[in-house]
Design an enzyme around this catalytic site. Structure first.
Site, short mmCIF file in Angstrom:
data_model
loop_
_atom_site.label_atom_id
_atom_site.label_comp_id
_atom_site.label_asym_id
_atom_site.label_seq_id
_atom_site.Cartn_x
_atom_site.Cartn_y
_atom_site.Cartn_z
N GLU A 1 0.85 -1.19 0.00
CA GLU A 1 0.00 0.00 0.00
C GLU A 1 0.89 1.24 0.00
O GLU A 1 2.08 1.17 0.24
CB GLU A 1 -0.93 0.00 1.21
CG GLU A 1 -0.23 -0.21 2.54
CD GLU A 1 -1.22 -0.40 3.68
OE1 GLU A 1 -1.94 0.57 3.99
OE2 GLU A 1 -1.26 -1.50 4.24
N TRP A 2 0.29 2.38 -0.30
CA TRP A 2 0.98 3.65 -0.17
C TRP A 2 0.80 4.14 1.26
O TRP A 2 -0.27 3.98 1.85
CB TRP A 2 0.41 4.69 -1.13
CG TRP A 2 0.50 4.39 -2.59
CD1 TRP A 2 -0.48 4.56 -3.51
CD2 TRP A 2 1.65 3.93 -3.33
NE1 TRP A 2 -0.04 4.22 -4.77
CE2 TRP A 2 1.27 3.84 -4.68
CE3 TRP A 2 2.96 3.60 -2.97
CZ2 TRP A 2 2.15 3.41 -5.68
CZ3 TRP A 2 3.83 3.17 -3.97
CH2 TRP A 2 3.43 3.09 -5.30
#
Length: 357
Positions: free
Chosen positions: A236-237
């Site tokens: 994920e970011w």
């Protein structure tokens, strides 16, 4: 006034010893928080039980620093509505399909004894939620097998209480990056198993380290155990991370593949991909079709957030409440019935496929 020579020598020796001791502790770097913060890191609502550090691990940084504005969940977005995806609506009078389980390749057995290590009878859902969502006919409560994911921020978990309230499996934070180990991992790993939960470990992927380094670090710290659930790569970011790099989609997929290949060779199980909506939108649509997915969707059904994607686990809440933990805990559900759970978790039986929902 001059001191006698012997006394001067003793005082000088003590000073030198003190300086040497201080520099030695600095070299251990035990108390310094890591510069690498991930969205797996949240501020705990209660003090964390201290964990003894073995002499062999004293040279490693064991804890990441919680960001000042960290969310109250281990990872993922809070609202999927921020992600612009074109999604067909489900009619109110139609239940989303839930069978069979969306697993392309079931975990391979590490030994023929693995099925005997299944957890006991499935415990039915008994959790509460601080921020309940009405999923309507798509409610995760219609599915049989619920579980949790935990990290150090849940503190000293009472696994027996968690099991009694409806946790049949647990994914436990193990590592992130190439040198960070969750200090509660081994305690949670042992105690979850002792309480009768099926257990697995997850790694938070750090985009500023090589995939090979991260795979080696995970393998070094997560035991290869018969009957364990497949390992998870959490991608994920994270705006709170010290790593601001956002590689291209091509590079993201390449790094993930290197990491997952190494884990699959070592553990004999195909890793599961955990992700959140924005990262999925940027990188994973149409990718890794032969890998099982664990999807975060805390406001809407996965069919509306990740259209067309088959999924194995659904993280449907980041605000669960249980007698087994102080504060909140992530709640998850397996995509299948009890029979399919036993077949998949035991590593046996036929391969299972599902229509996308």
């Amino acid at each position: 006034m001059r001191l006698p020579g012997a006394i001067s020598f003793v005082i000088a020796s003590l000073c030198l010893a003190g300086c040497s001791s201080t520099s030695g502790m600095d070299a251990l770097d035990i108390q310094k928080p890591s510069n690498e913060t991930t969205s797996s890191v949240v501020r705990p609502s209660a003090p964390i039980t201290s964990v003894p550090v073995s002499k062999a691990s004293n040279t490693r940084k064991l804890a990441e620093a919680p960001p000042q504005d960290a969310p109250d969940r281990p990872f993922g977005l809070a609202e999927e509505e921020t992600v612009a995806l074109s999604v067909p609506e489900l009619p109110d009078n139609v239940d989303p399909p839930i069978e069979p389980a969306a697993l392309v390749s079931p975990p391979k057995l590490l030994s023929r004894a693995a099925p005997a290590m299944l957890a006991g009878p499935v415990t039915r859902y008994g959790f509460r939620d601080a921020k309940p969502i009405n999923f309507g006919r798509a409610s995760p409560r219609h599915l049989a097998v619920h579980g949790v994911d935990v990290s150090r921020w849940q503190g000293d978990v009472n696994w027996d209480k968690l099991r009694a309230q409806g946790a049949n499996f647990a994914y436990i934070k193990a590592t992130d990056g190439g040198d960070h180990l969750d200090p509660m991992f081994m305690r949670n790993w042992r105690n979850a198993d002792a309480a009768g939960l099926k257990r697995g470990a997850y790694h938070f992927f750090y985009w500023c380290r090589t995939a090979g380094e991260q795979a080696d670090w995970f393998i070094r710290n997560v035991p290869k155990v018969d009957g364990a659930l497949p390992p998870v790569i959490d991608v994920e970011w994270n705006g709170d991370s010290s790593c601001k790099r956002r590689p291209s989609r091509e590079k993201v997929l390449e790094k993930m593949q290197v990491f997952m290949d190494k884990l699959e060779r070592h553990y004999g199980q195909r890793p599961i991909i955990y992700t959140a909506p924005d990262f999925y939108r940027d990188n994973l649509q149409g990718a890794f079709l032969d890998y099982p997915f664990w999807l975060r969707a805390v406001a809407r059904h996965p069919s509306k957030v990740y259209p067309g994607r088959k999924w194995l686990f659904w993280q449907y809440s980041g605000s669960g409440l249980s007698h087994g933990v102080t504060g909140r805990i992530d709640l998850n559900v397996f995509h299948g019935d009890e029979r399919q759970w036993r077949a998949w978790a035991g590593g046996g039986g036929r391969q299972m496929m599902a229509d996308a929902d």
